[in-house]
Design a protein around this motif. Structure first.
Motif, PDB file in Angstrom:
ATOM      1  N   ASP A 194      45.103  -1.240  34.302  1.00 47.62           N
ATOM      2  CA  ASP A 194      44.812   0.076  34.838  1.00 47.62           C
ATOM      3  C   ASP A 194      45.924   0.515  35.781  1.00 47.62           C
ATOM      4  OD1 ASP A 194      43.277  -2.257  35.938  1.00 47.62           O
ATOM      5  OD2 ASP A 194      43.135  -0.942  37.676  1.00 47.62           O
ATOM      6  N   GLY A 234      31.600   1.419  34.175  1.00 45.81           N
ATOM      7  CA  GLY A 234      32.953   1.076  34.592  1.00 45.81           C
ATOM      8  C   GLY A 234      33.559  -0.037  33.760  1.00 45.81           C
ATOM      9  N   THR A 274      38.599  10.185  32.468  1.00 45.84           N
ATOM     10  CA  THR A 274      38.710   9.903  33.902  1.00 45.84           C
ATOM     11  C   THR A 274      37.862   8.673  34.232  1.00 45.84           C
ATOM     12  OG1 THR A 274      36.797  11.232  34.563  1.00 45.84           O
ATOM     13  CG2 THR A 274      38.920  12.381  34.368  1.00 45.84           C
ATOM     14  N   GLU A 275      38.061   8.153  35.427  1.00 43.65           N
ATOM     15  CA  GLU A 275      37.265   7.005  35.868  1.00 43.65           C
ATOM     16  C   GLU A 275      35.780   7.373  35.904  1.00 43.65           C
ATOM     17  OE1 GLU A 275      38.217   3.964  36.481  1.00 43.65           O
ATOM     18  OE2 GLU A 275      40.370   4.289  36.247  1.00 43.65           O
ATOM     19  N   ASP A 289      41.823   1.685  24.012  1.00 47.99           N
ATOM     20  CA  ASP A 289      42.296   2.492  25.130  1.00 47.99           C
ATOM     21  C   ASP A 289      43.517   3.281  24.679  1.00 47.99           C
ATOM     22  OD1 ASP A 289      44.446   0.738  25.155  1.00 47.99           O
ATOM     23  OD2 ASP A 289      44.249   0.208  27.271  1.00 47.99           O
ATOM     24  N   LEU A 310      43.574   4.886  30.529  1.00 50.67           N
ATOM     25  CA  LEU A 310      42.868   6.089  30.092  1.00 50.67           C
ATOM     26  C   LEU A 310      43.780   6.989  29.255  1.00 50.67           C
ATOM     27  CD1 LEU A 310      40.975   6.924  33.400  1.00 50.67           C
ATOM     28  CD2 LEU A 310      39.959   6.064  31.283  1.00 50.67           C
TER      29      LEU A 310
END
Length: 910
Positions: A188, A313, A342-343, A364, A319
């Motif tokens: 990330d 999560g 988005t998160e 991803d 992303l």
């Protein structure tokens, strides 16, 4: 005409003056008054030397007639300032080894040059035995390298020969075994292009960086490992990172991807440790958290239970993340495919799904795959039952308690959103558990061994209850910070801090002086802060992640020349199981000072020649046994620097012990319930009969309404020499109001076949009355009487009824606002005592009932005027011979080993 020429004293005693007088040949000169130790004889010389500063009177006598003389006053001034210095350890562990540098700085003085000596051993070593490594220097500072850790003495001597001695501790200030313990790859925050060549590692270390001293750092070197973790081969150095006490606990670093690494940590103390990172076995896959649970209420009870798939999560993704969710027929569910850009998108719910097996597939932004398989239940309700129960330290905030984790099996609509609340138990009543999903709920501060009833409410109109008993063997919280002072000669000292925390969250502490300046920080297992000046220091412990909450304690370092400080003392007479005094007296003391400490004692009525040395190597806590009750003793404690403190202690009966608190707790605020800190004592706290703590103080962070109840502390001193019990009723509904009445004692005795209850109290503010309750068992009671509070503290009540062989009594103590607390239970056995003694009247021998005699502890015969005429612990088989006693009425008192007492009137006839 007399005049004087004066020489100022530049050392303690090198002043001088010359008397200029026209006294003729043969005149004599004599100092007749001056500072202590002035030369007293007459001399022919008019010059006086080696004088202390001060005012002198000088007599000048005629040579022909000594009765003819004149006097003059001379003042010898001084410019001398005694030397003072401070010494600190510096550069500890710079380079390999276990040594450092002692830096000494002159802070006052006027007689340079100065000499410096360093040695290990007795701070009071004779000066002639020392070798001054640095001599005759005008420098006000000196640096001396020492080869090893330990205590060193520093002596500074000025040109006048006056010296001072200071003790300095050179010790490690870098945590031992400070090493990387894990390296977790993270994707990330990186781009796909970066991941082709690099990866972000999140490092975990064995100690917090806050434990590093200010100004010190460690280096972490990253090498390519051309071998494997089983057979490492150190290759080229890739990079070096430096961390200090401002660095985050979980630092991240960018390293090359797809290669093995050797991560080497190096400290200024020469420590080297290596962690092997294997990219091939390291966790780099995308990880998104998926779960399926019953969520939502069915339209009718006959419909299947609906389920929801939830995302909560994840880690190691770039992303956007795209995935599909299909049922067992391969059909996408509503909302699939799903794109998380988005998160916040990675916290999502797919609701109202029928029972089935679901598969998740996706990638991803960089093409890294993800997959999961989710199996729901059958959709048919299954009664709830205890699946498993355990406990761990977790985020529990009260030492000795646990975080209870309960898995409740079964199938219930909306089970994922259900609320589980404790509805019965010794504490936590009304507290909802933390829902950990999959039927698992957790409650902090549960009591091992306690039984709880849990009600599960699915918010669809359905509730079920499960009763659980928490095993005694579960892990409990062990969290405390203990600070002790090591006093050094010369007015400095070390603070040794031992810290323990087996719970979750981030635990740390800081130490501040009285000016609120931080002098050290650390975490588990603790640190030593060396060479601190005299002051009162506060140790503040912090818990973050659990809480947050803080607690603190204080420790003192004494100034130079001050004797040891007595921190605790008590003189007690031991008591037997019934609370009766024995003939054994003890003095218990705790004290601080430069160790080792010499401990002496004598009768206060004696002299110094009578001192008895108990030990010359005390660690700061001593007990003197075999002392005479109701006698005063003088105690002298002498520290390693030759300073002493004298105190006195009188051996007597220990007063009742009361809680230190004066106000009721408030829900949502921190609260500490405590009793006095006593030497050589153990503490056992119970709440509603269940043990909740073995510490002197119970800390609530914060206090909850479910913590309300009756708390009893049993204090055992010197292994059972004396036991005291104190009871307090806590009620958060009376926030910050005074605590209710404190019951000091409650006793029951049989007198003339009637139950006589007596009790004493303190702290009767806002108190109403007592209700006396009786029962034929220890679990069922009914009220039999009422006694109003009178603020006098002493009460009695007589129960004339005998309803059963065994009768039990307790007090209900009621405040003006209706709140109440119960006393301990007392029991009486009327059958055992019913026949008492016989015959009555008696003329020769008085016999004790055989059943009563079996449990008897002592027998006492008391005359009408209150004097004891007979007392024994063993009645002869022939009985008590009363033929020698005068005719009249007597009381016979028979005490039993269980604490009950039989009192009966007897008539001795002639």
């Amino acid at each position: 005409m007399i005049s004087t020429s004066i020489t100022t004293a530049t050392c303690p005693s090198n002043g001088a003056f010359t008397v200029n007088a026209t006294a003729g040949t043969g005149a004599t000169y004599q100092i007749t008054s001056g500072p202590v130790g002035f030369p007293t004889g007459a001399q022919s010389s008019s010059t006086f030397e080696a004088l202390l500063p001060g005012t002198y009177t000088v007599k000048v006598a005629c040579s022909d007639d000594p009765n003819v003389f004149t006097t003059t006053t001379v003042v010898v001034p001084t410019s001398y300032v005694q030397v003072a210095a401070s010494s600190v350890a510096a550069d500890v562990c710079v380079g390999a080894g276990a040594g450092g540098v002692i830096n000494t700085t002159i802070t006052a003085g006027s007689a340079s040059p100065y000499s410096y000596a360093y040695w290990v051993g007795d701070p009071a070593e004779n000066d002639q035995n020392l070798t001054y490594q640095v001599q005759n220097t005008t420098s006000l500072t000196d640096a001396h390298a020492v080869p090893a850790f330990g205590n060193y003495n520093v002596r500074v001597k000025d040109a006048c020969g006056v010296f001072i001695t200071r003790e300095v501790t050179v010790t490690r200030d870098i945590p031992e075994n400070l090493c990387v313990t894990s390296a977790r790859p993270r994707r990330d925050g990186m781009t796909c292009a970066e991941l082709l060549t690099s990866i972000k590692l999140e490092l975990t270390f064995s100690s917090l960086f806050s434990a590093l001293p200010y100004g010190k750092s460690i280096d972490v070197e990253f090498y390519e490992n051309t071998g494997t973790c089983a057979s490492p081969v150190q290759g080229a150095l890739i990079k070096t990172e430096t961390y200090d006490n401002t660095s985050p606990f979980y630092p991240t670093v960018i390293v090359p991807n797809f290669i093995n690494l050797l991560i080497v940590t190096k400290t200024p103390c020469g420590d080297v440790c290596t962690y092997c990172y294997d990219y091939g076995t390291s966790y780099q896959a995308v990880s998104i958290n998926f779960s399926i649970q019953p969520r939502g209420c069915p339209a009718s009870p006959s419909d299947p239970i609906p389920y929801s798939i939830n995302i909560s999560g994840g880690v190691n993704y770039v992303l956007p993340v795209t995935f599909t969710i299909k049922n067992s027929l391969g059909i996408d569910i509503a909302g699939s495919p799903y794109v998380a850009t988005t998160e916040a998108d990675l916290w999502h719910e797919f609701p109202n799904l029928p029972p089935d097996t679901y598969t998740v597939d996706g990638t991803d932004a960089c093409g890294a795959p993800l997959s999961a398989t989710l199996n729901s239940g059958t959709g048919t309700p299954v009664p709830l039952a205890l699946g498993s129960i355990g406990g761990y330290a977790g985020c529990t905030t009260i030492e000795g308690r646990t975080t209870m984790s309960v898995y409740i099996s079964g199938e219930m609509a909306n089970y994922g959103n259900a609320v589980a609340t404790i509805v019965a138990g010794p504490n936590l009543v009304g507290v909802a558990g933390v829902n950990r999903a999959w039927g698992v709920w957790e409650w902090p501060n549960a009591i091992p061994g306690a039984t709880y009833t849990i009600e599960v409410n699915n918010l669809c109109g359905q509730t079920e209850q499960v009763t659980v008993t928490l095993p005694l063997s579960v892990q409990t919280l062990d969290q405390h910070t203990t600070a002790t002072a090591e006093q050094l000669c010369g007015g400095t000292g070390n603070i040794v801090i031992a810290a323990t925390n087996n719970g979750y969250g981030t635990f740390s502490f800081d130490v501040k002086n009285s000016a609120n300046v931080t002098v050290g920080t650390g975490t588990v297992p603790g640190i030593t802060i060396s060479n601190l000046p005299p002051d009162t220091y506060t140790v503040n412990s912090h818990m973050i992640g659990c809480g947050p909450y803080d607690y603190s304690s204080q420790v003192e370092i004494l100034p130079a020349g001050q004797g040891p400080v007595i921190t605790k003392k008590i003189g007690i007479i031991c008591e037997d199981a019934n609370g009766d005094l024995t003939s054994t007296g003890n003095a218990l003391l705790a004290f601080t000072g430069a160790k080792p400490l010499k401990f002496e004692y004598r009768l206060t009525s004696g002299t110094d020649a009578d001192y008895v040395t108990l030990t010359g190597d005390s660690d700061g806590t001593e007990t003197i046994s075999g002392l005479t009750p109701y006698t005063s003793y003088t105690i002298r404690v002498t520290d390693n620097c030759g300073n002493s403190t004298v105190t006195q202690v009188t051996i007597g009966k220990l007063d009742p012990v009361k809680v230190e608190n004066t106000l009721q707790p408030c829900a949502g605020s921190s609260y500490a319930l405590s009793v006095p800190d006593m030497v050589d004592a153990t503490y056992t706290w119970t709440k509603d009969g269940v043990t909740v703590s073995n510490q002197r103080s119970i800390s609530f962070n914060p206090y909850q309404a479910s913590d309300d109840g009756t708390y009893v502390c049993t204090i055992n001193i010197l292994g059972g020499c004396v036991t005291r019990v104190t009871t307090v009723q806590l009620s958060s509904t009376h926030c910050n109001q005074p605590l209710p009445v404190t019951l000091v004692s409650f006793e029951a005795a049989i007198v003339e076949n009637k139950a006589v209850l007596t009790w004493k109290t303190t702290n009767e503010k806002d108190f109403s009355h007592f209700e006396i309750e009786r029962g034929s068992t220890a679990t069922s009671f009914s009220p039999i009487g009422h006694v109003d509070g009178n603020a006098g503290g002493r009460y009695s009540f007589v129960d004339k009824e005998t309803l059963s062989d065994n009768q039990y009594y307790r007090l209900k103590m009621v405040d003006n606002d209706g709140t109440y607390a119960y006393s301990r239970i007392r029991s009486l056995n009327f059958n055992r005592n019913s026949s008492g003694v016989y015959p009555n009247p008696a003329s020769d021998f008085l016999m004790v009932n055989a059943r009563l005699s079996k449990t008897m502890k002592s027998v006492e015969l008391v005359s009408a005027n209150g004097s004891t005429v007979y007392k024994t612990t063993n009645v002869p088989a022939s009985g008590i011979n009363v033929s020698k006693f005068a005719q009249g009425i007597y009381l016979i008192k028979i005490k039993s080993r269980d604490g009950s007492e039989h009192i009966q009137k007897v008539f001795i006839a002639r």
